[in-house]
Scaffold this active site. Sequence first.
Site, PDB file in Angstrom:
ATOM      1  N   HIS A 132      -9.762  -4.332  -3.219  1.00  8.79           N
ATOM      2  CA  HIS A 132      -9.082  -5.617  -3.471  1.00  8.79           C
ATOM      3  C   HIS A 132      -9.478  -6.172  -4.838  1.00  8.79           C
ATOM      4  O   HIS A 132      -8.653  -6.649  -5.602  1.00  8.79           O
ATOM      5  CB  HIS A 132      -9.503  -6.679  -2.430  1.00  8.79           C
ATOM      6  CG  HIS A 132      -9.070  -6.405  -1.022  1.00  8.79           C
ATOM      7  ND1 HIS A 132      -9.946  -6.424   0.038  1.00  8.79           N
ATOM      8  CD2 HIS A 132      -7.850  -6.148  -0.493  1.00  8.79           C
ATOM      9  CE1 HIS A 132      -9.285  -6.186   1.160  1.00  8.79           C
ATOM     10  NE2 HIS A 132      -8.013  -6.014   0.861  1.00  8.79           N
TER      11      HIS A 132
ATOM     12  N   LYS B 294      -4.617 -13.800  15.436  1.00  6.37           N
ATOM     13  CA  LYS B 294      -5.445 -12.582  15.254  1.00  6.37           C
ATOM     14  C   LYS B 294      -6.852 -13.009  14.864  1.00  6.37           C
ATOM     15  O   LYS B 294      -7.051 -13.604  13.809  1.00  6.37           O
ATOM     16  CB  LYS B 294      -4.820 -11.706  14.165  1.00  6.37           C
ATOM     17  CG  LYS B 294      -5.348 -10.303  14.152  1.00  6.37           C
ATOM     18  CD  LYS B 294      -4.564  -9.451  13.189  1.00  6.37           C
ATOM     19  CE  LYS B 294      -5.426  -8.335  12.625  1.00  6.37           C
ATOM     20  NZ  LYS B 294      -4.895  -7.799  11.393  1.00  6.37           N
TER      21      LYS B 294
ATOM     22  N   ARG C  35      -2.354   2.143  -1.758  1.00  6.17           N
ATOM     23  CA  ARG C  35      -3.436   3.122  -1.748  1.00  6.17           C
ATOM     24  C   ARG C  35      -2.911   4.545  -1.656  1.00  6.17           C
ATOM     25  O   ARG C  35      -3.433   5.460  -2.262  1.00  6.17           O
ATOM     26  CB  ARG C  35      -4.369   2.862  -0.554  1.00  6.17           C
ATOM     27  CG  ARG C  35      -5.180   1.618  -0.719  1.00  6.17           C
ATOM     28  CD  ARG C  35      -5.853   1.236   0.556  1.00  6.17           C
ATOM     29  NE  ARG C  35      -4.859   0.913   1.557  1.00  6.17           N
ATOM     30  CZ  ARG C  35      -5.105   0.285   2.695  1.00  6.17           C
ATOM     31  NH1 ARG C  35      -6.349  -0.035   3.007  1.00  6.17           N
ATOM     32  NH2 ARG C  35      -4.146   0.003   3.543  1.00  6.17           N
TER      33      ARG C  35
ATOM     34  N   SER D 252     -10.437  -2.850   4.860  1.00  2.95           N
ATOM     35  CA  SER D 252     -11.395  -3.776   5.474  1.00  2.95           C
ATOM     36  C   SER D 252     -11.768  -3.296   6.879  1.00  2.95           C
ATOM     37  O   SER D 252     -12.926  -3.395   7.290  1.00  2.95           O
ATOM     38  CB  SER D 252     -10.799  -5.180   5.563  1.00  2.95           C
ATOM     39  OG  SER D 252     -10.510  -5.661   4.276  1.00  2.95           O
TER      40      SER D 252
END
Length: 170
Positions: free
Chosen positions: A22, A46, A95, A132
């Site tokens: 990030h 969440k 990515r 993450s």
Amino acid sequence: MNVSEPRRVVCPGSFDPVTNGHLDIIGRASRLYDEVIVAVLVNESKHGLFTNAERMRMLSEVTSEFPNVRVDSFRGLLVDFCRDQGVRVVVRGLRAVTDFDYELKMAQMNFGLSGLETLFMPTNPLYSFLSSSLIKDVAKWGGDVSPHVPALVAERLEAKLAELRPRDGG
Ligand code: PNS
């Protein structure tokens, strides 16, 4: 657009927690734009590992070297947040090809909703396997995540996981 208006971009995400991947995208965006707003999604449905305030604090600390980066949060639609901030572009890191399907759908939906543009930035290959969730999983089982996150994130991960770990002997 007025030529004297600052060129702003939003880097949105969950950032639970921020990783070196990030940070690489935020830093590169900060060299391309006058102002970068790192926008943390507040998602009540969440439950993350870190609270929103903790994620924002870590982001502010690790981006303090970039004078044109600020951290904010948003609820609801990204397009609404961007409109309120006067921003017409978001940057998302890609990515690998596996990110593309989801990212393309989001970008097309956001463009359809309000004309919000998405620019994809290829992740530095050093970080292309990082996420993450992977970081949290490795840290949870005692693995070393220090090469993949800023030092203060590694420390706070350790502290958070220790806080959540059931104590022996009650
Ligand atoms: O770090 P993440 O979890 O991949 O980030 C995803 C994020 C926050 C960019 C995305 O879920 C989002 O923008 N959510 C806000 C709700 C929204 O606008 N949904 C419609 C987008 S198609």
